[in-house]
Design a protein around this motif. Structure first.
Motif: not given
Length: 488
Positions: A304-311, A354-358, A364-370
């Protein structure tokens, strides 16, 4: 005895830095705060799919198109005066936009916000450069500026998600009002009203018109590629006219008997040209990355929008860490020495994205590269701005600042349009989480490639640059010595 205005400016250095920090945070936040709330804005005001894009484009057009004119106005009429006028307009436009009752009201308010931002952004950066001309204080000041610049964009996504979900979309406009009032109070009370630093010559009206209309058409043509495509007659005609106008602007600046909007010698300086080219690529990559990661989290991972913002919070914290490290190292290292690893580290973070997966995960896909991209971004922002403005005469500080901000904004528009088109082509007609993931992954990988090019430019074009030495700001004139020579 009357106090010298420049001494007064330096005496209020802390307040000036605070005011500029609030301004930069606000401007950066406003570039991203509405993105997460667009679906609710569409439902609330009855926007169509095409019309909704103008909530973003109206701000980008006026902001990007008027930046050079805003920088010149700050030099001619006083940095503090233009800053206060820009803040007032920005705050009023934000307040009016929160009360919008139909699509046209909100688009007009966003355009007015862009006009205000085009005035206040270069004025604020010019004030910072004049208040901190060299030494450790300059490094720290630009470290704070760089942290606020990037943190504003990242926290904009967080604030937009939280406000949209829990307070309503109108608060993505209202949130700017208290920040504008705070900056107004700080600037009014704590920033000395130094006289304009550029009084000579008749203004180059023709150049101002050509630059403003040409840049506006360039941004306009680019942002419409999501509707018409890069090779459509409408896009090609718009971009061709923009190129002709900008070519005419360059000719006028070289031949005019009036005072040019941008002195050709300023752009010809290696430090200014190289820093602005790096900045354009950085803006292109960052705008595209924010866009793709936000859509990946919501449309592929289903958040959701709020969780997306927190990420996005780890990215903002990474930027602050990177800016702090840059401050600690900049006294001993040349700006290029920080820019190269900073851009490469950011590129590595985007390559990881760029290694994101469905079926990916946050860790792995957001925290580390961020974290990797955020630290790298914070590491290179302050040195980049310092290189682009060090040694510039006070009479051109606003112009140089407007040019730098303009290159970032134009880069963001160009990058988002070009990489967005590439991502759409990769996605194809069948829209599923898997195809969307493929498109976003391509866009993020291309962002990493742009940053690798920026690192090569920093390594080659900016070779030989040095940190700003301590001492007063250089006086206006055709020849600059000291720190100016070091930055060439």
């Amino acid at each position: 005895m009357t106090k010298d205005p420049r001494t007064a400016v330096r005496d209020g250095a802390g307040t000036t830095l605070a005011a500029v920090a609030v301004v930069q945070f606000m401007v950066s936040l406003d570039l991203s705060v509405v993105n997460v709330g667009l679906p609710e804005i569409a439902a609330g005001l009855g926007f169509g799919a095409v019309g909704l894009t103008w909530v973003i484009h109206a701000y980008a057009l006026t902001f990007g198109g008027l930046l050079l004119l805003g920088g010149k106005a700050a030099d001619r009429h006083g940095h503090k005066r233009v800053l206060l006028l820009g803040l007032g307009l920005f705050g009023l436009a934000s307040f009016a936009g929160g009360f919008a009752q139909e699509p046209g009201h909100l688009v007009a308010a966003r355009a007015a916000q862009g006009i205000g931002a085009a005035a206040l952004a270069p004025a604020a950066l010019a004030l910072l450069a004049a208040t901190f001309p060299g030494g450790r204080a300059r490094v720290r000041a630009f470290g704070v500026w760089s942290a606020m610049n990037a943190a504003g964009g990242a926290f904009g996504v967080l604030a937009g998600g939280l406000l949209t979900e829990y307070a309503g979309w109108r608060w993505v406009m209202f949130v700017n009002v208290p920040m504008a009032l705070c900056a107004l109070a700080l600037a009014q009370r704590g920033v000395a009203a130094a006289p304009p630093v550029d009084r000579g010559g008749r203004p180059d009206i023709a150049g101002a018109v050509l630059a403003t209309v040409g840049m506006t058409l360039l941004v306009f043509g680019v942002v419409r590629t999501d509707q018409y495509g890069w090779t459509s007659p409408a896009t090609m005609t718009t971009l061709s006219v923009a190129a002709l106008l900008l070519g005419a602007f360059v000719h006028v600046e070289r031949t005019t008997a009036r005072e040019p909007l941008v002195r050709p010698g300023l752009i010809a300086r290696r430090a200014v040209a190289g820093a602005n080219l790096c900045n354009l690529l950085l803006g292109a990559a960052m705008a595209a990355a924010f866009y793709f990661v936000s859509l990946y989290v919501q449309r592929v991972l289903g958040k959701g929008p709020a969780l997306t913002g927190l990420m996005f919070l780890p990215f903002a914290l990474g930027v602050i860490v990177g800016a702090f490290v840059a401050v600690r190292l900049a006294q001993r290292l040349a700006p290029r020495t920080l820019l190269v690893p900073g851009t490469l580290l950011t590129a590595a973070g985007f390559a990881w994205f760029g290694l994101i997966s469905p079926d990916g995960s946050f860790a792995v896909d957001v925290l580390g590269p961020s974290v990797v991209a955020g630290v790298g971004f914070g590491l290179c922002l302050g040195p980049l701005v310092s290189v682009a403005t060090v040694g510039v005469a006070p009479g051109e500080a606003g112009t140089a600042s407007g040019l730098l901000t303009s290159s970032r904004q134009i880069g963001a528009s160009l990058g988002l349009a070009a990489l967005g088109t590439a991502a759409d082509h990769r996605t194809g007609d069948t829209v599923t989480p898997a195809t969307l993931n493929d498109g976003y992954a391509l866009g993020l990988t291309l962002s990493a490639a742009l940053l690798t090019v920026a690192a090569l430019i920093a390594l080659t074009v900016l070779r030989g640059t040095r940190p700003a030495a301590s001492g007063p700001a250089p006086e206006p004139g055709p020849a600059l010595t000291g720190t100016a020579e070091q930055a060439r």
